[in-house]
Design a protein around this motif. Structure first.
Motif, mmCIF file in Angstrom:
data_model
loop_
_atom_site.group_PDB
_atom_site.id
_atom_site.type_symbol
_atom_site.label_atom_id
_atom_site.label_comp_id
_atom_site.label_asym_id
_atom_site.label_seq_id
_atom_site.Cartn_x
_atom_site.Cartn_y
_atom_site.Cartn_z
ATOM 1 N N TYR A 13 0.797 -1.329 -0.087
ATOM 2 C CA TYR A 13 -0.053 -0.004 0.046
ATOM 3 C C TYR A 13 0.855 1.327 0.082
ATOM 4 O O TYR A 13 1.990 1.301 0.480
ATOM 5 N N GLU A 15 -0.545 4.473 0.975
ATOM 6 C CA GLU A 15 -1.026 5.318 1.956
ATOM 7 C C GLU A 15 -1.380 4.620 3.059
ATOM 8 O O GLU A 15 -1.992 3.562 3.152
ATOM 9 N N LYS A 17 -4.530 4.526 6.066
ATOM 10 C CA LYS A 17 -5.846 4.822 6.345
ATOM 11 C C LYS A 17 -5.861 5.832 7.656
ATOM 12 O O LYS A 17 -4.897 6.003 8.229
ATOM 13 N N GLN A 20 -3.906 5.557 11.294
ATOM 14 C CA GLN A 20 -2.830 4.305 11.384
ATOM 15 C C GLN A 20 -1.677 4.911 11.572
ATOM 16 O O GLN A 20 -0.974 4.534 12.354
ATOM 17 N N THR A 39 -15.253 -1.243 11.751
ATOM 18 C CA THR A 39 -14.834 -2.360 10.907
ATOM 19 C C THR A 39 -14.354 -2.131 9.368
ATOM 20 O O THR A 39 -14.590 -1.236 8.883
ATOM 21 N N GLY A 40 -13.098 -2.734 9.246
ATOM 22 C CA GLY A 40 -12.523 -2.340 7.942
ATOM 23 C C GLY A 40 -11.769 -1.192 7.924
ATOM 24 O O GLY A 40 -11.026 -0.708 6.977
ATOM 25 N N GLY A 41 -11.656 -0.595 9.149
ATOM 26 C CA GLY A 41 -10.719 0.542 9.226
ATOM 27 C C GLY A 41 -9.131 0.358 9.166
ATOM 28 O O GLY A 41 -8.396 1.468 9.077
ATOM 29 N N GLY A 42 -9.004 -1.098 9.282
ATOM 30 C CA GLY A 42 -7.274 -1.404 9.161
ATOM 31 C C GLY A 42 -6.649 -1.299 10.156
ATOM 32 O O GLY A 42 -5.619 -0.860 10.512
ATOM 33 N N LYS A 43 -7.232 -2.068 11.513
ATOM 34 C CA LYS A 43 -6.578 -1.892 12.953
ATOM 35 C C LYS A 43 -5.444 -2.748 12.803
ATOM 36 O O LYS A 43 -4.548 -2.421 13.531
ATOM 37 N N SER A 44 -5.567 -4.079 12.219
ATOM 38 C CA SER A 44 -4.539 -5.204 12.332
ATOM 39 C C SER A 44 -3.183 -4.431 11.799
ATOM 40 O O SER A 44 -2.327 -4.730 12.476
ATOM 41 N N ARG A 321 -14.961 -4.545 3.283
ATOM 42 C CA ARG A 321 -13.866 -4.271 4.310
ATOM 43 C C ARG A 321 -12.855 -3.701 3.562
ATOM 44 O O ARG A 321 -11.968 -3.089 3.637
ATOM 45 N N HIS A 557 -6.443 -9.256 -3.171
ATOM 46 C CA HIS A 557 -7.710 -8.807 -2.994
ATOM 47 C C HIS A 557 -8.286 -8.442 -4.393
ATOM 48 O O HIS A 557 -7.493 -7.981 -5.346
HETATM 49 P P1 ADP Z 1 -10.468 -3.989 11.203
HETATM 50 O O1 ADP Z 1 -9.677 -4.978 12.108
HETATM 51 O O2 ADP Z 1 -10.148 -2.712 11.606
HETATM 52 O O3 ADP Z 1 -11.756 -4.334 10.785
HETATM 53 P P2 ADP Z 1 -8.576 -4.846 9.013
HETATM 54 O O4 ADP Z 1 -7.225 -4.583 9.870
HETATM 55 O O5 ADP Z 1 -9.073 -6.242 9.065
HETATM 56 O O6 ADP Z 1 -9.696 -4.071 9.583
HETATM 57 O O7 ADP Z 1 -8.315 -4.367 7.497
HETATM 58 C C1 ADP Z 1 -9.439 -4.330 6.793
HETATM 59 C C2 ADP Z 1 -8.931 -4.161 5.178
HETATM 60 O O8 ADP Z 1 -8.270 -2.912 5.004
HETATM 61 C C3 ADP Z 1 -7.913 -5.354 5.051
HETATM 62 O O9 ADP Z 1 -8.139 -5.934 4.013
HETATM 63 C C4 ADP Z 1 -6.637 -4.505 5.018
HETATM 64 O O10 ADP Z 1 -5.728 -5.112 3.968
HETATM 65 C C5 ADP Z 1 -6.972 -3.430 4.520
HETATM 66 N N1 ADP Z 1 -6.197 -2.019 4.764
HETATM 67 C C6 ADP Z 1 -5.303 -1.922 5.837
HETATM 68 N N2 ADP Z 1 -4.758 -0.710 5.827
HETATM 69 C C7 ADP Z 1 -4.828 -0.286 4.488
HETATM 70 C C8 ADP Z 1 -4.161 0.784 3.821
HETATM 71 N N3 ADP Z 1 -3.420 1.409 4.396
HETATM 72 N N4 ADP Z 1 -4.379 0.903 2.612
HETATM 73 C C9 ADP Z 1 -5.127 -0.044 2.089
HETATM 74 N N5 ADP Z 1 -5.702 -1.022 2.550
HETATM 75 C C10 ADP Z 1 -5.759 -1.220 3.851
#
Ligand code: ADP
Ligand code: MG
Length: 727
Positions: A13, A15, A17, A20, A39-44, A321, A557
């Protein structure tokens, strides 16, 4: 290496989110952090990326054992060494992993909370360098949360015993004030860097559907939308799940079921069939979803009403997501609501709790009945103030059906309730308004009240719609009794005195049994890409997924593959520039995909550079701003500039003509040059329309239309109004 290079190298990636970067920097400065993101915010990624920069290991505490394997497989795919320890492993497997941890083989180790305070693990961890403890789903520590896990309460004890204390990073998607406060206190976070991003999910298109025949609607929807992609259908009961699976399979849709009453092996197989894209649709009760990270779910349909707004947001939120446009449809049903009320009433619980449940349910009912922007309705529930009143990107904002003034109708309803001493429910009020000869009505002498029969020309469903809409706007209150009664509110007077006007969609009020929404298809995808190539790339991905026994999305993806199908990457550098292609993935799969792209282009005699430029132009237009309506209007304007007729633009853009007229109007308001006369072929028509407007004004379109010959349409009238700058 800085964090941007790391983001690029491992995740592919370019950028971050929202939130982050701030959280990652906090972690790297060895501070505690708290991330609250939807959800889908990119926490992991917030703990996965720092782990490669930190010495020693990052321990990830997660309640979802089923997810650990997926996460670890995904990390290995990206070249970040990781492992997990939970009850799904045998004793000697765990021993082997512990040995590897000692030998510093891993950067990340996932662990179930129940294991932390076992003697075995505590002794083991003494000799290991732990730099960061990441607590995922941190709301599990709160008793107020819906997922309370007692073992979460033991986490601080574990952390405090590690010397020196590692920094702690907590993450949750639950934003309720009390819960956030509890997370900080109970986890004993030390002056954490806190980051709360908005809860808006701009790529989700929300819609409420009111239809007389849910199953037909579903058939129609499934055969026209996302026909190759995944979706979830939620039902209230196991029985509905099973019957819907049977009925849809019979109609040829690729479907599996999922509910708590199933044999656990079958349930597991069904879930995997869905995740590996072997089945298109999963039909499930609310038991399904926790611990599912499938990023490319394109639609979530609620065949029955969910319990409340929070549940709805969470379940619908499993769509998209990956940030790609996805559809969330809620099928409204009054009888579902009655059932929910019945459940609340018949469960033993305190009065306050009952009140809360009623309130939460009511919010959802209001959501279904409002004319306002659905996105704003959801955000307001979570206490978020919106900047714009309308998102222009939900079922309500894009519903261009005609609005009519129903203030008088509203007054009639209110005075009827008043005459009935606010003592009756919706059914009786409607019967009286319609002048029903029902025994109960006649028997109680309700035919003697002065409002008896004053709305006999309206359909039952139309009247119900008016009343429901008034309830949702606070002009009528419905009591939460066993037999709910309609009451006036302190806002009712505004309508009775005519101070506030009421508006509603014409077709819903005149509606008998079917709504015009039976026809569904949502706007085009934002990306312009080669659909045929996309499908070929998907096939390649499927075969890799099968060989390696990992879900297709873990290879790439959908969005990444779309990027390839738009950009036709020709070499390593170009491939790495595609969002979602990191170094390791390039090493593993890059050449395979480049080869396929090249042989496809050769075979089709495609000039790659030309095709690429075309696609990029379209995509840049679409992506100019994050706001979907921006690109929507711009794209329409592009078609207009090409000299297309209204009909051609509508076909080309896949919207109705009234919507296109709206788009163009917006463009004009923004100062784009627009010549409406291009769409008005017939001056005679224009003159007729103007004459009528002169005579009767243009407060409402219907009376104008009624006075004109049949062949003059609403579109004609609107165009004339805009051309002559009357509005
Ligand atoms: P959460 O745990 O917050 O619900 P995830 O960590 O599962 O979300 O991430 C959701 C999706 O966003 C994943 O498919 C991940 O690959 C994608 N993602 C995370 N960070 C970025 C980023 N900086 N740019 C693009 N996609 C991202
Ligand atoms: Mg997560």
């Amino acid at each position: 290496m800085d964090i941007y290079s790391g983001l690029n190298k491992y995740f592919g990636y370019s950028e971050f989110k929202a939130g982050q970067e701030e959280l990652i920097n906090g972690i790297l400065e060895r501070k505690d952090v708290l991330g609250i993101m939807p959800t889908g915010g990119g926490k992991s990624l917030c703990y996965q990326l720092p782990s490669v920069f930190l010495k020693g290991i990052t321990l990830v505490i997660s309640p979802l054992i089923s997810l650990m394997k997926d996460q670890v497989d995904g990390l290995e795919e990206m070249g970040i060494p990781a492992a997990y320890i939970n009850s799904s492993l045998e004793y000697n497997e765990i021993n082997k992993i512990m040995l590897d941890i000692k030998n510093e083989r891993y950067k990340l180790v996932y662990i179930a909370p129940e294991r932390l305070n076992t003697v075995l693990f505590r002794n083991f961890i003494k000799d290991i360098e732990v730099s960061l403890v990441a607590v995922d789903e941190a709301h599990c520590i709160s008793q107020w949360g819906h997922d309370f896990r007692p073992s979460y309460v033991e986490i601080p004890k574990f952390i405090n015993d590690i010397n020196p204390r590692p920094s702690v990073a907590a993450f949750t998607a639950t934003a309720t004030e009390e819960i956030v406060k509890e997370i900080k206190e109970l986890l004993e976070l030390r002056n954490p860097v806190q980051c709360m991003t908005g809860f808006d999910r701009p790529n989700l298109f929300y819609e409420v559907v009111k239809t007389g025949n849910k199953f037909n609607y579903l058939l129609n929807y499934l055969s026209k939308n996302y026909t190759e992609e995944s979706g979830i259908i939620y039902c209230a009961t196991r029985k509905t799940v099973e019957s819907l699976v049977d009925k849809l399979n019979e109609k040829g849709f690729s479907t599996v079921g999922y509910h708590g009453g199933m044999n656990s092996n079958i349930r597991q197989t069904n879930q995997e069939d869905f995740i590996f894209d072997r089945k298109r649709i999963i039909i499930a009760t609310n038991a399904f979803g926790m611990g599912i990270d499938k990023p490319d779910v394109r639609f979530v349909i609620h065949y029955n009403m969910p319990k409340n707004m929070e549940a709805y947001y969470q379940e619908a939120g499993r769509a998209g997501r990956d940030g790609q446009r996805s559809h969330c449809i809620l099928m409204y049903s009054a009888s579902d609501i009655v059932k929910q009320k019945y459940i609340i009433e018949n469960e033993t619980m305190s009065e306050t709790r009952q009140e809360i449940l009623y309130k939460n349910l009511q919010y959802l009912v209001d959501y279904c009945n409002t004319n306002y922007c659905l996105r704003n309705y959801i955000l307001n529930y979570f206490g978020e103030k919106s900047i714009n009143n309308r998102c222009e990107n939900c079922g309500n904002c894009l519903d261009d059906s005609e609005m009519v003034d129903i203030t008088v109708e509203g007054q009639k309803v209110l005075s009827c309730m008043y005459r009935l001493n606010e003592g009756f429910g919706i059914t009786t009020v409607i019967q009286v308004l319609k002048g029903s000869k029902n025994k109960k009505v006649l028997g109680s002498g309700l035919d003697k009240v002065s409002t008896y029969g004053i709305m006999k020309d309206y359909s039952n469903s139309g009247l119900k719609e008016i009343i429901m809409s008034m309830i949702s706007k606070g002009y009528i209150r419905i009591t939460a009794d066993k037999y709910p009664v309609l009451k006036l509110t302190n806002k009712s007077g505004e309508i009775l005195k005519g101070k506030t006007r009421l508006y509603h969609k014409r077709h819903l009020i005149e509606r008998r049994d079917t709504s015009k929404k039976e026809e569904v298809s949502i706007g085009r995808d934002i990306y312009d890409y080669d659909k045929e190539l996309f499908n070929k790339l998907k096939e390649l991905r499927a075969s890799i997924s099968k060989d390696k026994e990992i879900p297709p999305f873990m290879v790439f993806h959908d969005a990444t593959i779309k990027g390839m199908a738009a950009y036709y990457p020709q070499n390593k550098e170009e491939m790495l520039s595609i969002n979602g292609v990191g170094n390791k993935k390039y090493e593993n799969y890059g050449k395979l995909f480049i080869n396929l792209i090249n042989s496809y282009a050769n075979e089709k005699d495609i000039d790659v550079k030309d095709a690429r430029n075309e696609n990029i132009k379209e995509t840049q237009l679409s992506n100019k701003t994050e706001d979907f309506n921006e690109d929507r209007y711009d794209l329409t304007y592009q078609s207009y500039l090409k000299g297309m007729s209204l009909e051609e633009i509508a076909n080309n853009r896949n919207f109705s003509q009234p919507t296109i007229i709206n788009h163009l109007k917006k463009c004009e308001e923004r100062g784009y040059d627009l010549d409406w006369s291009r769409f008005i072929e017939d001056e005679g028509k224009e003159k007729k329309i103007l004459d009528i407007i002169d005579r009767i004004g243009l407060e409402k379109l219907k009376p104008i239309k009624d006075k004109l010959p049949e062949n003059i349409t609403y579109n004609d009238i609107r165009l004339v109004i805009y051309k002559n700058k009357l509005q």
